[in-house]
Write a protein that holds these residues in place. Structure first.
Motif, PDB file in Angstrom:
ATOM      1  N   LEU A   1       0.825  -1.207   0.000  1.00  0.00           N
ATOM      2  CA  LEU A   1       0.000   0.000   0.000  1.00  0.00           C
ATOM      3  C   LEU A   1       0.860   1.257   0.000  1.00  0.00           C
ATOM      4  CD1 LEU A   1      -2.778   1.336   0.187  1.00  0.00           C
ATOM      5  CD2 LEU A   1      -2.594   1.165   2.690  1.00  0.00           C
ATOM      6  N   ASP A   2       1.901   1.273   0.847  1.00  0.00           N
ATOM      7  CA  ASP A   2       2.797   2.444   0.891  1.00  0.00           C
ATOM      8  C   ASP A   2       3.495   2.647  -0.451  1.00  0.00           C
ATOM      9  OD1 ASP A   2       2.150   2.915   3.540  1.00  0.00           O
ATOM     10  OD2 ASP A   2       3.783   1.669   4.305  1.00  0.00           O
ATOM     11  N   ARG A   3       3.902   1.523  -1.062  1.00  0.00           N
ATOM     12  CA  ARG A   3       4.565   1.632  -2.362  1.00  0.00           C
ATOM     13  C   ARG A   3       3.599   2.167  -3.415  1.00  0.00           C
ATOM     14  NH1 ARG A   3       5.514  -3.437  -3.318  1.00  0.00           N
ATOM     15  NH2 ARG A   3       7.283  -3.515  -1.878  1.00  0.00           N
ATOM     16  N   TYR A   4       2.365   1.744  -3.357  1.00  0.00           N
ATOM     17  CA  TYR A   4       1.361   2.205  -4.323  1.00  0.00           C
ATOM     18  C   TYR A   4       1.083   3.704  -4.151  1.00  0.00           C
ATOM     19  CZ  TYR A   4      -3.210   2.889  -6.484  1.00  0.00           C
ATOM     20  OH  TYR A   4      -4.255   3.366  -7.229  1.00  0.00           O
TER      21      TYR A   4
ATOM     22  N   SER B   1      -0.369  16.808  -4.517  1.00  0.00           N
ATOM     23  CA  SER B   1      -1.069  16.278  -3.342  1.00  0.00           C
ATOM     24  C   SER B   1      -2.582  16.308  -3.553  1.00  0.00           C
ATOM     25  CB  SER B   1      -0.693  17.089  -2.098  1.00  0.00           C
ATOM     26  OG  SER B   1       0.693  17.056  -1.866  1.00  0.00           O
ATOM     27  N   ILE B   2      -3.093  17.429  -4.059  1.00  0.00           N
ATOM     28  CA  ILE B   2      -4.538  17.533  -4.299  1.00  0.00           C
ATOM     29  C   ILE B   2      -4.982  16.515  -5.337  1.00  0.00           C
ATOM     30  CG2 ILE B   2      -6.379  19.046  -5.088  1.00  0.00           C
ATOM     31  CD1 ILE B   2      -4.832  21.415  -4.073  1.00  0.00           C
ATOM     32  N   MET B   3      -4.222  16.380  -6.429  1.00  0.00           N
ATOM     33  CA  MET B   3      -4.606  15.461  -7.498  1.00  0.00           C
ATOM     34  C   MET B   3      -4.525  14.010  -7.037  1.00  0.00           C
ATOM     35  SD  MET B   3      -2.733  17.316 -10.739  1.00  0.00           S
ATOM     36  CE  MET B   3      -3.150  15.978 -11.854  1.00  0.00           C
ATOM     37  N   THR B   4      -3.456  13.647  -6.327  1.00  0.00           N
ATOM     38  CA  THR B   4      -3.285  12.257  -5.902  1.00  0.00           C
ATOM     39  C   THR B   4      -4.369  11.826  -4.918  1.00  0.00           C
ATOM     40  OG1 THR B   4      -0.890  12.440  -6.215  1.00  0.00           O
ATOM     41  CG2 THR B   4      -1.683  10.617  -4.863  1.00  0.00           C
ATOM     42  N   PHE B   5      -4.557  12.602  -3.859  1.00  0.00           N
ATOM     43  CA  PHE B   5      -5.548  12.238  -2.850  1.00  0.00           C
ATOM     44  C   PHE B   5      -6.968  12.471  -3.363  1.00  0.00           C
ATOM     45  CE2 PHE B   5      -1.780  12.279  -0.375  1.00  0.00           C
ATOM     46  CZ  PHE B   5      -2.019  11.437   0.705  1.00  0.00           C
ATOM     47  N   GLY B   6      -7.136  13.395  -4.286  1.00  0.00           N
ATOM     48  CA  GLY B   6      -8.443  13.562  -4.918  1.00  0.00           C
ATOM     49  C   GLY B   6      -8.816  12.351  -5.756  1.00  0.00           C
ATOM     50  N   ASN B   7      -7.852  11.779  -6.479  1.00  0.00           N
ATOM     51  CA  ASN B   7      -8.110  10.565  -7.257  1.00  0.00           C
ATOM     52  C   ASN B   7      -8.436   9.385  -6.353  1.00  0.00           C
ATOM     53  OD1 ASN B   7      -7.816  11.501  -9.920  1.00  0.00           O
ATOM     54  ND2 ASN B   7      -5.581  11.406  -9.790  1.00  0.00           N
ATOM     55  N   PHE B   8      -7.699   9.273  -5.240  1.00  0.00           N
ATOM     56  CA  PHE B   8      -7.983   8.188  -4.291  1.00  0.00           C
ATOM     57  C   PHE B   8      -9.416   8.277  -3.767  1.00  0.00           C
ATOM     58  CE2 PHE B   8      -3.240   7.760  -2.991  1.00  0.00           C
ATOM     59  CZ  PHE B   8      -3.011   7.019  -4.143  1.00  0.00           C
ATOM     60  N   ALA B   9      -9.827   9.494  -3.408  1.00  0.00           N
ATOM     61  CA  ALA B   9     -11.178   9.664  -2.865  1.00  0.00           C
ATOM     62  C   ALA B   9     -12.242   9.500  -3.943  1.00  0.00           C
ATOM     63  CB  ALA B   9     -11.301  11.046  -2.207  1.00  0.00           C
ATOM     64  N   GLU B  10     -11.959  10.002  -5.155  1.00  0.00           N
ATOM     65  CA  GLU B  10     -12.939   9.932  -6.230  1.00  0.00           C
ATOM     66  C   GLU B  10     -13.175   8.497  -6.688  1.00  0.00           C
ATOM     67  OE1 GLU B  10     -13.842  12.271 -10.461  1.00  0.00           O
ATOM     68  OE2 GLU B  10     -11.789  12.174  -9.651  1.00  0.00           O
ATOM     69  N   ASN B  11     -12.133   7.664  -6.667  1.00  0.00           N
ATOM     70  CA  ASN B  11     -12.235   6.264  -7.103  1.00  0.00           C
ATOM     71  C   ASN B  11     -12.543   5.310  -5.949  1.00  0.00           C
ATOM     72  OD1 ASN B  11     -11.561   7.025  -9.765  1.00  0.00           O
ATOM     73  ND2 ASN B  11      -9.362   6.882  -9.299  1.00  0.00           N
ATOM     74  N   TYR B  12     -12.943   5.871  -4.812  1.00  0.00           N
ATOM     75  CA  TYR B  12     -13.333   5.093  -3.623  1.00  0.00           C
ATOM     76  C   TYR B  12     -12.199   4.222  -3.085  1.00  0.00           C
ATOM     77  CZ  TYR B  12     -17.973   6.551  -5.100  1.00  0.00           C
ATOM     78  OH  TYR B  12     -19.056   7.294  -5.473  1.00  0.00           O
ATOM     79  N   GLU B  13     -10.974   4.597  -3.372  1.00  0.00           N
ATOM     80  CA  GLU B  13      -9.844   3.845  -2.814  1.00  0.00           C
ATOM     81  C   GLU B  13      -9.673   4.125  -1.330  1.00  0.00           C
ATOM     82  OE1 GLU B  13      -6.370   3.274  -5.809  1.00  0.00           O
ATOM     83  OE2 GLU B  13      -7.323   5.173  -6.376  1.00  0.00           O
ATOM     84  N   PHE B  14      -9.989   5.354  -0.915  1.00  0.00           N
ATOM     85  CA  PHE B  14      -9.953   5.657   0.509  1.00  0.00           C
ATOM     86  C   PHE B  14     -11.030   4.877   1.257  1.00  0.00           C
ATOM     87  CE2 PHE B  14      -7.649   9.915   0.047  1.00  0.00           C
ATOM     88  CZ  PHE B  14      -6.485   9.376   0.563  1.00  0.00           C
ATOM     89  N   ALA B  15     -12.183   4.697   0.632  1.00  0.00           N
ATOM     90  CA  ALA B  15     -13.247   3.922   1.262  1.00  0.00           C
ATOM     91  C   ALA B  15     -12.798   2.475   1.471  1.00  0.00           C
ATOM     92  CB  ALA B  15     -14.504   3.966   0.397  1.00  0.00           C
ATOM     93  N   ALA B  16     -12.064   1.930   0.493  1.00  0.00           N
ATOM     94  CA  ALA B  16     -11.545   0.569   0.638  1.00  0.00           C
ATOM     95  C   ALA B  16     -10.497   0.498   1.744  1.00  0.00           C
ATOM     96  CB  ALA B  16     -10.961   0.102  -0.693  1.00  0.00           C
ATOM     97  N   MET B  17      -9.663   1.549   1.826  1.00  0.00           N
ATOM     98  CA  MET B  17      -8.653   1.578   2.892  1.00  0.00           C
ATOM     99  C   MET B  17      -9.312   1.637   4.265  1.00  0.00           C
ATOM    100  SD  MET B  17      -5.834   4.229   1.315  1.00  0.00           S
ATOM    101  CE  MET B  17      -5.284   4.104  -0.372  1.00  0.00           C
ATOM    102  N   LYS B  18     -10.327   2.475   4.395  1.00  0.00           N
ATOM    103  CA  LYS B  18     -10.990   2.627   5.691  1.00  0.00           C
ATOM    104  C   LYS B  18     -11.724   1.354   6.090  1.00  0.00           C
ATOM    105  CE  LYS B  18     -11.574   7.621   5.216  1.00  0.00           C
ATOM    106  NZ  LYS B  18     -12.541   8.730   5.017  1.00  0.00           N
ATOM    107  N   SER B  19     -12.302   0.649   5.109  1.00  0.00           N
ATOM    108  CA  SER B  19     -12.970  -0.618   5.423  1.00  0.00           C
ATOM    109  C   SER B  19     -11.981  -1.675   5.889  1.00  0.00           C
ATOM    110  CB  SER B  19     -13.724  -1.126   4.196  1.00  0.00           C
ATOM    111  OG  SER B  19     -12.827  -1.440   3.144  1.00  0.00           O
ATOM    112  N   SER B  20     -10.704  -1.509   5.504  1.00  0.00           N
ATOM    113  CA  SER B  20      -9.654  -2.422   5.955  1.00  0.00           C
ATOM    114  C   SER B  20      -8.986  -1.953   7.240  1.00  0.00           C
ATOM    115  CB  SER B  20      -8.599  -2.599   4.858  1.00  0.00           C
ATOM    116  OG  SER B  20      -9.177  -3.061   3.663  1.00  0.00           O
ATOM    117  N   GLY B  21      -9.474  -0.844   7.815  1.00  0.00           N
ATOM    118  CA  GLY B  21      -8.927  -0.328   9.063  1.00  0.00           C
ATOM    119  C   GLY B  21      -7.743   0.598   8.893  1.00  0.00           C
ATOM    120  N   ILE B  22      -7.549   1.118   7.668  1.00  0.00           N
ATOM    121  CA  ILE B  22      -6.425   2.032   7.399  1.00  0.00           C
ATOM    122  C   ILE B  22      -6.975   3.455   7.331  1.00  0.00           C
ATOM    123  CG2 ILE B  22      -4.614   2.673   5.774  1.00  0.00           C
ATOM    124  CD1 ILE B  22      -4.584  -0.255   4.868  1.00  0.00           C
ATOM    125  N   SER B  23      -6.546   4.310   8.227  1.00  0.00           N
ATOM    126  CA  SER B  23      -7.028   5.688   8.278  1.00  0.00           C
ATOM    127  C   SER B  23      -6.269   6.566   7.294  1.00  0.00           C
ATOM    128  CB  SER B  23      -6.868   6.250   9.693  1.00  0.00           C
ATOM    129  OG  SER B  23      -5.500   6.296  10.050  1.00  0.00           O
TER     130      SER B  23
END
Length: 495
Positions: free
Chosen positions: A4-7, A73-95
């Protein structure tokens, strides 16, 4: 390093590298436009132009690097949130805080690199850049004077109608405006022809003028004569002028006149220079104060009436306090002849004008020294501000991207440009204010960071706690209740 960190790091680095290259290219084009008058039409070889831009490019890194971090930073984390990757991280217990950890380490390392770059690379590049401009002017002296426009070189503004010769050293229709520092009056020199000479071993550019005139404004004492705008005129068949090429750097990136040596020094050299400048400033201020005090005492004891007031004691034994206590309020009452009174008034007027001139000259010298010291202090603090700006922009961009949930080049660019314009405007405003001694140099250098740091803290707090940028319910619900209360329909009356 975990997958995950590498990604996350790989995604950020790809975006950051792309944004940095694009912005760097844009700012390089701005530099070409800024110095187009020095590069275009000068018969310069390609390698010389490349060196010119190569030495100029490090000075734009402090602008490009924070903006690149913010936008990436805005583009990278915006893409994560827009593609629901943050939602997948949070469901796995990763804040979000855990997801940002690897990038925090990278940004802290990048800020350290930015400090060493600003401390070592930029001063050397600035030094080479200034020397390259001077060397080009020495080898091609006509480069210092561009045809058809006024060229500011030190105290001179030079304009030529036409240039000829192998290197453009033969001039026709030369017009020169020479203005002395802190003087409202100028000298205008016009000549039919001119000739440029220079040597690679000398910092002087020699200008020979032929068949010309001097026009110098006259400072008339009477206000009625000043309205006539009097001037003195003289002619010459040949006139030689020496132009200091060290004053050639008038199109510096901060639009200040003269060569800014504080941009060519690292932290150690700045500390050493500041000690010398402050010591020199204290000595100069004391010298000016003593000079004014001594002039007042000399002027006071040089009046002819003093010897008659204090029992004709020798001047060197007089005490200033005794003299002042012994002189009556109206000195002119001690004289009967009008000629003596007139002489006393003339002496007093001359002494007053002389003292006023010395005071104003001293004030100008002290003001310039303070401005120079403040400029060096600001250059010292700015090296640390560049490093902190990288961290600040990351902690603004990353949570902002997670909140707005938009990637790509649309909304992130709008937010990034808006924030960076605010940062750059406050930074420029603080620098100018600090140089004019309006605020301390420390505050002028760090003002933009102090203003935007609360925004970084607020965005990080709201993003890590899953709070939106603005809770619209808190705004819309009270308005909705108010509208319902105002426009509540009355029930129909029974017929």
């Amino acid at each position: 390093m975990k997958i995950l960190d590498r990604y996350i790091l790989t995604s950020f680095l790809k975006t950051f590298a792309t944004v940095f290259v694009i912005l760097f290219f844009i700012f390089i084009l701005q530099g070409i436009w800024l110095f187009i008058a020095e590069l275009a039409g000068k018969d310069l070889d390609a390698w010389l132009v490349v060196k010119f831009l190569l030495f100029y490019s490090p000075t734009i890194v402090p602008l490009v690097l924070p903006l690149s971090i913010l936008l990436a930073s805005i583009m990278t984390f915006g893409n994560f949130a827009e593609n629901y990757e943050f939602a997948a991280m949070k469901s796995s217990g990763i804040s979000l805080k855990r997801a940002m950890r690897v990038l925090m380490i990278f940004i802290f390392g990048l800020s350290i690199v930015a400090f060493f770059f600003a401390n070592n690379v930029i001063p050397n590049a600035q030094y080479e850049f200034i020397n390259l401009r001077k060397n080009i002017a020495k080898r091609k002296p006509a480069m210092a004077i561009i045809e058809g426009q006024f060229n500011a070189i030190g105290p001179f503004n030079i304009k030529v109608e036409k240039k000829s010769g192998e290197n453009g050293e033969k001039l026709k229709g030369v017009t020169i405006h020479k203005r002395m520092p802190n003087a409202p009056y100028a000298t205008v020199i016009r000549a039919k022809t001119g000739l440029l000479h220079s040597s690679e071993n000398d910092n002087l550019l020699q200008l020979e003028l032929f068949d010309g005139y001097y026009y110098e404004e006259v400072n008339a004492k009477k206000p009625s004569e000043r309205k006539k705008l009097p001037f003195a005129k003289s002619s010459f068949s040949k006139q030689v002028m020496n132009i200091d090429l060290t004053k050639l750097n008038t199109n510096d990136t901060d639009n200040n006149q003269g060569v800014h040596t504080n941009n060519m020094l690292n932290v150690t050299e700045l500390n050493y220079t500041l000690d010398s400048l402050q010591s020199n400033y204290k000595k100069e201020r004391k010298s000016i104060t003593d000079n004014i005090t001594n002039r007042v005492n000399i002027h006071l004891t040089s009046l002819p009436v003093i010897n008659t007031i204090v029992d004709k004691k020798p001047i060197d034994t007089l005490n200033t306090t005794v003299v002042r206590d012994s002189v009556p309020e109206n000195v002119l009452s001690l004289f009967e002849k009008d000629s003596d009174k007139k002489r006393i008034l003339e002496i007093a007027s001359n002494n007053l004008n002389s003292s006023q001139f010395v005071i104003k000259s001293g004030q100008n010298e002290v003001r310039e020294k303070i401005k120079n010291i403040n400029g060096h202090w600001h250059a010292l603090y700015e090296k640390f501000v560049i490093a902190f700006a990288c961290i600040l922009m990351f902690f603004i961009g990353a949570p902002l991207g997670a909140i707005i949930r938009k990637g790509g080049l649309g909304l992130p660019i709008v937010f990034a440009v808006l924030i960076f314009i605010i940062f750059h405007f406050i930074n420029t405003f603080g620098k100018k204010l600090a140089q004019e001694n309006g605020i301390p140099p420390f505050l002028g250098a760090w003002m933009s960071s102090f203003v935007l740091s609360p925004l970084a803290v607020l965005l990080t707090y709201r993003a890590t706690n899953d709070i939106g940028l603005i809770n619209m319910d808190n705004i819309l619900l009270p308005l909705q209740k108010l509208v319902q209360k105002l426009f509540k329909l009355k029930p129909k009356e029974k017929e």
